[in-house]
Design a protein around this motif. Sequence first.
Motif, PDB file in Angstrom:
ATOM      1  N   MET A 131      27.325  64.407  53.187  1.00  0.00           N
ATOM      2  CA  MET A 131      27.843  64.500  54.538  1.00  0.00           C
ATOM      3  C   MET A 131      29.155  63.733  54.601  1.00  0.00           C
ATOM      4  N   ILE A 132      30.171  64.343  55.210  1.00  0.00           N
ATOM      5  CA  ILE A 132      31.425  63.631  55.445  1.00  0.00           C
ATOM      6  C   ILE A 132      31.649  63.511  56.947  1.00  0.00           C
ATOM      7  N   TYR A 133      32.339  62.473  57.306  1.00  0.00           N
ATOM      8  CA  TYR A 133      32.672  62.215  58.706  1.00  0.00           C
ATOM      9  C   TYR A 133      34.180  62.127  58.828  1.00  0.00           C
ATOM     10  N   LEU A 134      34.717  62.764  59.850  1.00  0.00           N
ATOM     11  CA  LEU A 134      36.153  62.777  60.077  1.00  0.00           C
ATOM     12  C   LEU A 134      36.434  62.226  61.479  1.00  0.00           C
ATOM     13  N   THR A 135      37.366  61.302  61.543  1.00  0.00           N
ATOM     14  CA  THR A 135      37.846  60.807  62.825  1.00  0.00           C
ATOM     15  C   THR A 135      39.278  61.270  62.959  1.00  0.00           C
ATOM     16  N   GLY A 194      29.713  72.361  60.895  1.00  0.00           N
ATOM     17  CA  GLY A 194      30.408  71.214  61.460  1.00  0.00           C
ATOM     18  C   GLY A 194      29.824  70.855  62.815  1.00  0.00           C
ATOM     19  N   GLU A 195      29.910  69.587  63.152  1.00  0.00           N
ATOM     20  CA  GLU A 195      29.418  69.128  64.446  1.00  0.00           C
ATOM     21  C   GLU A 195      30.431  68.191  65.065  1.00  0.00           C
ATOM     22  N   LEU A 196      30.807  68.490  66.290  1.00  0.00           N
ATOM     23  CA  LEU A 196      31.664  67.592  67.057  1.00  0.00           C
ATOM     24  C   LEU A 196      30.740  66.570  67.705  1.00  0.00           C
ATOM     25  N   TYR A 252      46.242  61.647  63.262  1.00  0.00           N
ATOM     26  CA  TYR A 252      45.731  60.910  62.103  1.00  0.00           C
ATOM     27  C   TYR A 252      44.349  61.469  61.800  1.00  0.00           C
ATOM     28  N   LEU A 253      44.064  61.688  60.547  1.00  0.00           N
ATOM     29  CA  LEU A 253      42.748  62.137  60.118  1.00  0.00           C
ATOM     30  C   LEU A 253      42.204  61.104  59.131  1.00  0.00           C
ATOM     31  N   VAL A 254      41.059  60.535  59.465  1.00  0.00           N
ATOM     32  CA  VAL A 254      40.442  59.519  58.617  1.00  0.00           C
ATOM     33  C   VAL A 254      39.096  60.057  58.144  1.00  0.00           C
ATOM     34  N   LYS A 255      38.897  60.098  56.824  1.00  0.00           N
ATOM     35  CA  LYS A 255      37.661  60.596  56.243  1.00  0.00           C
ATOM     36  C   LYS A 255      36.773  59.419  55.874  1.00  0.00           C
ATOM     37  N   GLY A 256      35.484  59.546  56.158  1.00  0.00           N
ATOM     38  CA  GLY A 256      34.555  58.473  55.810  1.00  0.00           C
ATOM     39  C   GLY A 256      33.168  59.003  55.512  1.00  0.00           C
ATOM     40  N   HIS A 296      38.517  62.543  68.165  1.00  0.00           N
ATOM     41  CA  HIS A 296      37.379  63.387  67.769  1.00  0.00           C
ATOM     42  C   HIS A 296      36.658  62.734  66.604  1.00  0.00           C
ATOM     43  N   PHE A 297      35.346  62.764  66.653  1.00  0.00           N
ATOM     44  CA  PHE A 297      34.510  62.312  65.540  1.00  0.00           C
ATOM     45  C   PHE A 297      33.649  63.501  65.148  1.00  0.00           C
ATOM     46  N   ILE A 298      33.846  64.002  63.928  1.00  0.00           N
ATOM     47  CA  ILE A 298      33.263  65.267  63.481  1.00  0.00           C
ATOM     48  C   ILE A 298      32.534  65.045  62.163  1.00  0.00           C
ATOM     49  N   SER A 299      31.465  65.806  61.933  1.00  0.00           N
ATOM     50  CA  SER A 299      30.789  65.756  60.633  1.00  0.00           C
ATOM     51  C   SER A 299      30.696  67.156  60.040  1.00  0.00           C
ATOM     52  N   PHE A 300      30.681  67.193  58.704  1.00  0.00           N
ATOM     53  CA  PHE A 300      30.444  68.400  57.924  1.00  0.00           C
ATOM     54  C   PHE A 300      29.516  68.016  56.781  1.00  0.00           C
ATOM     55  N   PRO A 301      28.685  68.941  56.319  1.00  0.00           N
ATOM     56  CA  PRO A 301      27.821  68.644  55.174  1.00  0.00           C
ATOM     57  C   PRO A 301      28.609  68.294  53.913  1.00  0.00           C
ATOM     58  N   SER A 302      29.800  68.889  53.768  1.00  0.00           N
ATOM     59  CA  SER A 302      30.602  68.621  52.577  1.00  0.00           C
ATOM     60  C   SER A 302      32.081  68.778  52.902  1.00  0.00           C
ATOM     61  N   GLU A 303      32.901  68.267  52.016  1.00  0.00           N
ATOM     62  CA  GLU A 303      34.348  68.423  52.166  1.00  0.00           C
ATOM     63  C   GLU A 303      34.732  69.899  52.052  1.00  0.00           C
ATOM     64  N   GLU A 304      34.020  70.622  51.219  1.00  0.00           N
ATOM     65  CA  GLU A 304      34.270  72.058  51.067  1.00  0.00           C
ATOM     66  C   GLU A 304      34.061  72.788  52.397  1.00  0.00           C
ATOM     67  N   ASP A 305      33.017  72.440  53.134  1.00  0.00           N
ATOM     68  CA  ASP A 305      32.786  73.069  54.442  1.00  0.00           C
ATOM     69  C   ASP A 305      33.957  72.800  55.384  1.00  0.00           C
ATOM     70  N   PHE A 306      34.475  71.578  55.358  1.00  0.00           N
ATOM     71  CA  PHE A 306      35.623  71.241  56.188  1.00  0.00           C
ATOM     72  C   PHE A 306      36.838  72.080  55.799  1.00  0.00           C
TER      73      PHE A 306
END
Length: 100
Positions: A1-5, A34-36, A93-97, A59-69
């Motif tokens: 799971m990846i999280y993007l802010t 993806g989920e907002l 700004y996009l921050v991956k975590g 925005h704080f978003i999640s995806f199962p993988s970077e590939e999905d994003f």
Amino acid sequence: MIYLTMMIFVKEGKEQIFDEFEAQAIPILKDYQGELIYRIRTKKEDYLVNSEETPYEIHFISFPSEEDFHRFAKDERRKEFIHLKEESIKYSYLVKGVKL
């Protein structure tokens, strides 16, 4: 799971165009699992520390993988209205975590 802010800075007077872009882009997230999680619109006075410009939205978003994003970002439907994003967003700004 990846999280993007994402911190989004909208051009003055282009808020309605940005909202139009978001109304079309957000539903596509689900096609890529993806989920907002949070969509936050704040005011300058809401910040305890603010040494730079205040973002229009966070925005704080999640995806199962970077590939999905990446698949979401390249979605053909999204490309049809990407001009709205380009017209309305000054920068972001996009921050991956990951969850700890």
